[in-house]
Design a protein around this motif. Structure first.
Motif, PDB file in Angstrom:
ATOM      1  N   UNK A 215      23.375 -39.424 -21.207  1.00  0.00           N
ATOM      2  CA  UNK A 215      22.481 -39.405 -20.194  1.00  0.00           C
ATOM      3  C   UNK A 215      22.507 -37.813 -19.534  1.00  0.00           C
ATOM      4  N   UNK A 216      23.674 -37.494 -19.183  1.00  0.00           N
ATOM      5  CA  UNK A 216      24.004 -36.568 -18.105  1.00  0.00           C
ATOM      6  C   UNK A 216      23.115 -35.244 -18.293  1.00  0.00           C
ATOM      7  N   UNK A 217      23.192 -34.528 -19.484  1.00  0.00           N
ATOM      8  CA  UNK A 217      22.178 -33.458 -19.528  1.00  0.00           C
ATOM      9  C   UNK A 217      21.434 -33.450 -20.610  1.00  0.00           C
ATOM     10  N   UNK A 218      21.532 -34.563 -21.459  1.00  0.00           N
ATOM     11  CA  UNK A 218      20.914 -34.995 -22.301  1.00  0.00           C
ATOM     12  C   UNK A 218      21.060 -34.285 -23.658  1.00  0.00           C
ATOM     13  N   UNK A 219      20.153 -34.340 -24.858  1.00  0.00           N
ATOM     14  CA  UNK A 219      20.531 -33.649 -26.062  1.00  0.00           C
ATOM     15  C   UNK A 219      19.780 -32.352 -26.223  1.00  0.00           C
ATOM     16  N   UNK A 220      19.995 -31.606 -27.105  1.00  0.00           N
ATOM     17  CA  UNK A 220      19.079 -30.502 -27.201  1.00  0.00           C
ATOM     18  C   UNK A 220      17.682 -30.747 -27.725  1.00  0.00           C
TER      19      UNK A 220
ATOM     20  N   UNK B 245      18.768 -34.483 -16.946  1.00  0.00           N
ATOM     21  CA  UNK B 245      19.084 -35.892 -16.890  1.00  0.00           C
ATOM     22  C   UNK B 245      18.587 -36.712 -15.453  1.00  0.00           C
ATOM     23  N   UNK B 246      17.738 -35.906 -14.503  1.00  0.00           N
ATOM     24  CA  UNK B 246      17.594 -36.462 -13.333  1.00  0.00           C
ATOM     25  C   UNK B 246      16.089 -35.920 -12.590  1.00  0.00           C
ATOM     26  N   UNK B 247      15.031 -36.312 -13.544  1.00  0.00           N
ATOM     27  CA  UNK B 247      13.858 -35.664 -13.272  1.00  0.00           C
ATOM     28  C   UNK B 247      13.353 -36.156 -12.101  1.00  0.00           C
ATOM     29  N   UNK B 248      13.749 -37.399 -11.348  1.00  0.00           N
ATOM     30  CA  UNK B 248      13.135 -37.716 -10.185  1.00  0.00           C
ATOM     31  C   UNK B 248      14.206 -37.224  -8.971  1.00  0.00           C
TER      32      UNK B 248
END
Length: 723
Positions: A4-9, A460-463
């Protein structure tokens, strides 16, 4: 492993390509923007309008982020300005439309206040989403916490019963010291997510407390063992120097270093033995300093375990100096300083010999305490993640393809734990964030900058539910890293003036800073010292771990000799193995007495294409505390000359050749604006402003791992703070 944190590429704004070995492949595509396409004219978008979706009414509406105004119908620009004409008296209704509110022209009907009430997570604002399809390259517009008048933690029933106040005047920045629209030309090989533990305010608070305690230990050891104050900024430079060789898990404190004894700390403490030499302006000050040094040297050699020969030499030179002071009352300031230099040459080696073991003990003690603190912090951090059902050990390594991509921010392998509540309020133009009674502050202009960087970089934090807690961690980290004293750390985080960055980008295609932070960066692409938290705001990680294949870079490193030397080694390796266009423009102090190893090596490098010097007091820097200082303290003059060196491989030289015309434009950008202060430090007579303010060290011993024990004096000068 997808996290979740920074996602994948996948879905990242950086687009991929195959390695450059194949001529059939084109260059990497520019990163796609993360902003959605608005269904509005450009004029309305620039005025702050966006099209949103009302879940309550199940239909679109229009919201202005500058004024907090909400309308059901599309606004008509130019007929009603709520700032200059708040009642809409001068607005003409559109034909066939009925004015539903006396405060709105154009036949525009205002939305109900109930739909504008902020709700949700205490670290975020409940903001409507833009009505566009959700795709990997066009995510929904994240929630923005910088809306004027909004209150992120007002979700209780008591708050909802309070009367709705009119929104304050919109905040409009008076000056911008960055350009986040410049796209990167830095190309790297795809890399796996980093294994740093995700940041959390609880852990950052513990790290801050232990680091402050470590500073106190350092102060006490210097005072008790040597009877001196710790050299100014020496602890900060110790942190930077240790990170060059540290392999430990903590992003700030060192724990796995070889050698254990820091050459930087050893050298700086030794330079202040037996007393600290300050800048001299008047004859009487020079006379007092000479007498004070003579008495301190005699006292030290008598109280330590010195050899008979050392005692004899020091005693004879001290007595000779005191006799000279008694007889000659007509000596000038230069006479006193020459005599002091002679005394230091005679007594320095003997004083250093008796102090060596004690100073090594200070360095060793501080390192071992730091190692213990790192162990405590990591145990607490792992326990916190375990409580959140996040496993630290046994995380599967993500497979990475061997291909070239445009550089992208650091991604973390572990998901981020839930974040605690961080309160936000504004005091005039200052944003104040509070967690457990610990408040950090940042100018509102820079708070908006952090929001933009977060919007560009965090996936990982669009909101924006974790935005406030991460901003608190970020500011707290840099506050602790560079100290809380007056003007402390100002020089270690300084940056080039905006006109210089503009010239670098226009003339040499520079789009990346090798040493910066989210607080002082000019581009949104940069390397920094704290990748675990800075990655959410655009950091590509520490520069010594960053390996670009091509691109044009600016390097203004912290003026720590070990770090600058490691930087040159890294430059040489990158330029040696890349055939793609690669260019580094380096800004370092022109210290010649003696010259620093980094300066000497770059001047002798086969990749050096051009070099010129900007003289002392004829150029300026932006303060390292620019994110919180007053506007009149934003710039200060450099107290030393700056050497600007171009290191380029053949392809980089062909593409960004430092021609006479380009160099002239860069020199013109350095012209003093007339707004800068005299120096970054306090206006005292102490030797804290530049390297020449201290006399050249004489006769000091080599510390373990040190190459030049006499080359480092106090260097509190402007540069960009990162490792």
């Amino acid at each position: 492993m997808t996290t979740e944190n920074h996602g994948t590429l996948k879905g990242d704004s950086a687009l991929m390509m195959s390695p450059s070995g194949s001529s059939s492949q084109g260059h990497p595509h520019l990163p796609s923007t993360s902003k959605p396409v608005q269904e509005l004219p450009d004029e309305l978008i620039q005025a702050g309008w966006s099209k949103c979706w009302s879940k309550r009414e199940n239909r679109p509406y229009y919201f202005n982020r500058f004024t907090n105004q909400s309308l059901w119908e599309m606004p008509v620009l130019g007929q009603h300005d709520v700032i200059s004409d708040p009642l809409g008296l001068n607005a003409a209704p559109a034909s066939g439309e009925v004015v539903a509110d006396p405060g709105l022209g154009n036949g525009q009907r205002k939305r109900r206040l109930s739909e504008e009430t902020p709700q949700g997570n205490p670290n975020s604002f409940k903001r409507p989403r833009v009505d566009v399809p959700v795709t990997p390259t066009t995510p929904t517009v994240p929630i923005s916490p910088s809306t004027p008048g909004a209150k992120p933690w007002s979700s209780t029933a008591e708050d909802k019963q309070m009367p709705v106040l009119p929104p304050p005047a919109p905040y409009r920045p008076t000056a911008v010291y960055w350009d986040l629209d410049v796209q990167t030309n830095a190309v790297i090989r795809e890399r796996a997510p980093a294994d740093y533990l995700p940041p959390h305010p609880e852990m950052e608070l513990q790290r801050a407390q232990l680091t402050t305690k470590l500073r106190q230990h350092y102060h006490e050891l210097c005072s008790q063992r040597e009877g001196i104050e710790p050299p100014r900024e020496s602890f900060n430079r110790w942190l930077l120097e240790r990170k060059v060789v540290d392999k430990g898990p903590d992003p700030l404190l060192p724990s796995e270093c070889d050698p254990v004894i820091s050459p930087s700390m050893f050298r700086e403490v030794m330079n202040d033995i037996p007393i600290r030499l300050s800048r001299i302006k008047y004859k009487e000050e020079a006379r007092k300093l000479l007498l004070k040094y003579a008495e301190a040297a005699k006292k030290m050699i008598e109280s330590r375990n010195a050899t008979p020969d050392s005692r004899k030499v020091v005693k004879w030179n001290v007595e000779d100096t005191i006799n000279w002071l008694r007889k000659d009352h007509s000596a000038s300031k230069e006479d006193y300083m020459d005599r002091l230099e002679h005394l230091r040459k005679q007594c320095g080696p003997h004083v250093a010999a008796v102090a060596k073991d004690s100073i090594e003990g200070i360095c060793t003690k501080i390192y071992h305490i730091s190692t213990e603190y790192v162990r405590r912090i990591r145990q607490s951090h792992q326990a916190l993640l375990k409580d959140c059902n996040i496993t630290v050990d046994g995380v599967e390594a993500q497979e990475v393809q061997d291909r070239l991509v445009y550089c992208y921010p650091v991604r973390l392998a572990l998901p981020s734990p839930p974040q605690p509540r961080v309160e936000l309020h504004f005091e005039n133009d200052v944003a104040c964030l509070r967690f457990k009674g610990e408040m950090v502050k940042v100018n509102r202009n820079y708070f908006n900058k952090l929001e933009l960087l977060y919007r560009y970089s965090c996936i990982d934090d669009q909101r924006f539910e974790k935005f406030l807690s991460r901003v608190w961690c970020l500011i707290k980290r840099y506050q602790v890293m560079f100290g809380s004293g007056v003007h402390e750390g100002t020089g270690l985080q300084g940056a080039l003036p905006v006109p210089v960055f503009e010239a670098l980008n226009k003339q040499f295609g520079v789009s990346f800073e090798c040493f910066a932070s989210p607080l002082n960066c000019y581009f949104k692409q940069f390397c920094s010292a704290s990748p675990d938290i800075d990655g959410f705001f655009g950091s590509r990680g520490p520069f010594l771990s960053f390996s670009p294949v091509s691109g044009s870079f600016e390097a203004n490193p912290p003026f720590c000799e070990e770090l600058m030397d490691a930087m040159v080694t890294h430059f040489e390796k990158l330029l040696e193995r890349s055939s793609e266009p690669l260019s580094f423009i380096i800004f370092i102090p022109e210290w010649r007495d003696p010259p620093t190893p980094a300066l000497t090596r770059m001047e002798a490098s086969r990749f050096r294409r051009h070099q010129f010097t900007v003289q002392a007091f004829e150029h300026e820097y932006r303060s390292g505390s620019q994110h919180i200082c007053k506007r009149e303290e934003l710039y200060y003059k450099a107290v030393h000359s700056t050497a600007i060196i171009f290191l380029q491989n053949a392809a980089g030289f062909a593409k960004w050749e430092p021609t006479a015309e380009r160099i002239q434009e860069l020199q013109a950008a350095y012209r003093i604006s007339g707004r800068s202060l005299a120096s970054p430090g306090p206006s005292t007579g102490s030797a804290t402003g530049d390297r020449d303010s201290k006399m050249r060290p004489v006769g000091t011993l080599d510390s373990p791992g040190s190459q030049d024990s006499s080359s480092q004096t106090e260097k509190s000068t402007p540069d960009t703070g990162s490792v």
